[in-house]
Design a protein around this motif. Structure first.
Motif, PDB file in Angstrom:
ATOM      1  N   GLU A  63      -7.703  -1.060  13.395  1.00  0.00           N
ATOM      2  CA  GLU A  63      -6.237  -1.178  13.334  1.00  0.00           C
ATOM      3  C   GLU A  63      -5.764  -2.583  13.718  1.00  0.00           C
ATOM      4  O   GLU A  63      -6.503  -3.366  14.314  1.00  0.00           O
ATOM      5  N   ASP A  64      -4.506  -2.859  13.331  1.00  0.00           N
ATOM      6  CA  ASP A  64      -3.809  -4.084  13.730  1.00  0.00           C
ATOM      7  C   ASP A  64      -4.507  -5.361  13.264  1.00  0.00           C
ATOM      8  O   ASP A  64      -4.728  -6.283  14.057  1.00  0.00           O
ATOM      9  N   ILE A  65      -4.839  -5.407  11.990  1.00  0.00           N
ATOM     10  CA  ILE A  65      -5.470  -6.615  11.444  1.00  0.00           C
ATOM     11  C   ILE A  65      -4.499  -7.397  10.564  1.00  0.00           C
ATOM     12  O   ILE A  65      -4.476  -8.618  10.583  1.00  0.00           O
ATOM     13  N   ILE A  85      -8.141   0.201   2.314  1.00  0.00           N
ATOM     14  CA  ILE A  85      -6.996  -0.462   2.958  1.00  0.00           C
ATOM     15  C   ILE A  85      -5.690   0.164   2.458  1.00  0.00           C
ATOM     16  O   ILE A  85      -5.271  -0.079   1.309  1.00  0.00           O
ATOM     17  N   PRO A  86      -5.034   0.967   3.289  1.00  0.00           N
ATOM     18  CA  PRO A  86      -3.754   1.530   2.863  1.00  0.00           C
ATOM     19  C   PRO A  86      -2.660   0.472   2.964  1.00  0.00           C
ATOM     20  O   PRO A  86      -2.678  -0.360   3.871  1.00  0.00           O
ATOM     21  N   LEU A  87      -1.713   0.524   2.024  1.00  0.00           N
ATOM     22  CA  LEU A  87      -0.634  -0.468   2.043  1.00  0.00           C
ATOM     23  C   LEU A  87       0.597   0.056   2.782  1.00  0.00           C
ATOM     24  O   LEU A  87       1.624  -0.598   2.841  1.00  0.00           O
ATOM     25  N   GLN A  88       0.496   1.244   3.324  1.00  0.00           N
ATOM     26  CA  GLN A  88       1.532   1.847   4.188  1.00  0.00           C
ATOM     27  C   GLN A  88       0.758   2.709   5.183  1.00  0.00           C
ATOM     28  O   GLN A  88      -0.454   2.830   5.064  1.00  0.00           O
ATOM     29  N   ASP A  89       1.441   3.324   6.129  1.00  0.00           N
ATOM     30  CA  ASP A  89       0.719   4.238   7.023  1.00  0.00           C
ATOM     31  C   ASP A  89       0.008   5.272   6.167  1.00  0.00           C
ATOM     32  O   ASP A  89       0.580   5.771   5.185  1.00  0.00           O
ATOM     33  N   ALA A  90      -1.211   5.608   6.524  1.00  0.00           N
ATOM     34  CA  ALA A  90      -1.920   6.688   5.814  1.00  0.00           C
ATOM     35  C   ALA A  90      -2.058   7.848   6.797  1.00  0.00           C
ATOM     36  O   ALA A  90      -2.497   7.666   7.940  1.00  0.00           O
ATOM     37  N   ALA A 109      -0.337   1.237   8.814  1.00  0.00           N
ATOM     38  CA  ALA A 109      -0.289   0.042   7.962  1.00  0.00           C
ATOM     39  C   ALA A 109      -0.714  -1.150   8.805  1.00  0.00           C
ATOM     40  O   ALA A 109      -0.223  -1.325   9.926  1.00  0.00           O
ATOM     41  N   GLY A 110      -1.621  -1.960   8.278  1.00  0.00           N
ATOM     42  CA  GLY A 110      -2.152  -3.083   9.057  1.00  0.00           C
ATOM     43  C   GLY A 110      -3.604  -2.844   9.438  1.00  0.00           C
ATOM     44  O   GLY A 110      -4.290  -3.740   9.913  1.00  0.00           O
TER      45      GLY A 110
END
Ligand SMILES: O=C(O)CCC(=O)C(=O)O
Length: 270
Positions: free
Chosen positions: A25-27, A153-158, A208-209
């Motif tokens: 997370e948080d990348i 890599i999700p582009l929103q929260d998954a 996301a991120g």
């Protein structure tokens, strides 16, 4: 089992070796995500044309992965997105993933990538499968198939409601399962395996991120999108000889040439 979060490449490598998957997370920043999403959205606007443009002997580059009949193209997928639009390899998101993968396992490059959208209120699932079982190298012993890292890599929260990834812990250490063929809602073929009653299934929501990583042998699945927003994901496979693989496949017309006429993002000041 709740997935643990791995913040460093070293922790992610340890999770991957123990469980067959890792959650990081948080990348990425919101801007990183927006930059990649803009380029992927551009490609998805060409979906119908890409779907029809396939010539004999060429690989499919756009298909509908739907497993349930909906109203439109419910689960469009674009293969080799970064070959169709090489700008994707210049995004911060791609560069950060590459750096993370290289910190985990040494020099690796993109061997494959694809992007999948699950449209809003979509009943289609991504059936259980092991990526290695779907390649022509599946009969090779594991050590010859080579080390590969599959970044999702999700582009929103998954979340479990919009189709986050689910993995079977430890499945990467088992022999590949038998996959049965089935026909997708719009006629394309697919392959699916089943996890068995004792499988330790782990749903992996990720904000996301962040992203998940799995190995080619890890059994995985993604559920329906029951929400009102699209669930978009870009999936990148890294391997030691990734760019050679791409170059070879390009010679064999298995990898598409860049799509002309796509807009280039303005990166001044970035
Ligand atoms: O995004 C999804 O729905 C699933 C992706 C997946 O299963 C894969 O990349 O192998």
């Amino acid at each position: 089992m709740a997935p643990r979060r791995d913040s460093s490449p070293r922790e992610a490598a340890a999770s991957l070796s123990r469980n067959g998957f890792a959650v990081v997370e948080d990348i990425f920043s919101r801007d990183d995500l927006r930059e990649a999403e803009t380029l992927l959205d551009q490609l998805f606007r060409e979906f119908s044309a890409l779907r029809q443009a396939r010539r004999p002997g060429q690989r499919i580059v756009a298909r509908d992965m739907a497993t349930a009949m909906g109203e439109g193209i419910d689960q469009p997928e674009i293969l080799y997105a970064a070959s169709l639009n090489p700008e994707l390899e210049r995004t911060a998101l791609f560069r950060k993933c590459t750096a993370f993968a290289q910190s985990m396992t040494g020099s690796v490059t993109r061997a494959f990538d694809h992007a999948i959208v699950k449209s809003p209120f979509n009943m289609s699932v991504t059936p259980w499968h092991q990526d290695a079982a779907l390649t022509r190298f599946r009969h090779l012993p594991r050590f010859l198939r080579g080390e590969r890292l599959h970044f999702w890599i999700p582009l929103q929260d998954a979340t479990p409601s919009n189709g986050c990834m689910e993995f079977v812990a430890g499945s990467h250490r088992q022999p590949l399962l038998k996959h049965e063929s089935f026909v997708r809602a719009r006629g394309d073929g697919g392959w699916a395996a089943s996890p068995g009653p004792d499988a330790q299934r782990v749903a992996c929501p990720v904000r996301a991120g962040g992203f998940t990583i799995h190995t080619p042998g890890t059994l995985h699945y993604a559920g329906r999108n029951e929400t009102a927003a699209s669930r978009k994901a870009w999936i990148i496979h890294f391997s030691r000889f990734g760019s050679m693989e791409i170059a070879l496949k390009r010679l064999l017309s298995r990898v598409p040439a860049p799509l002309p006429g796509l807009a280039v993002p303005d990166r001044r000041g970035s």
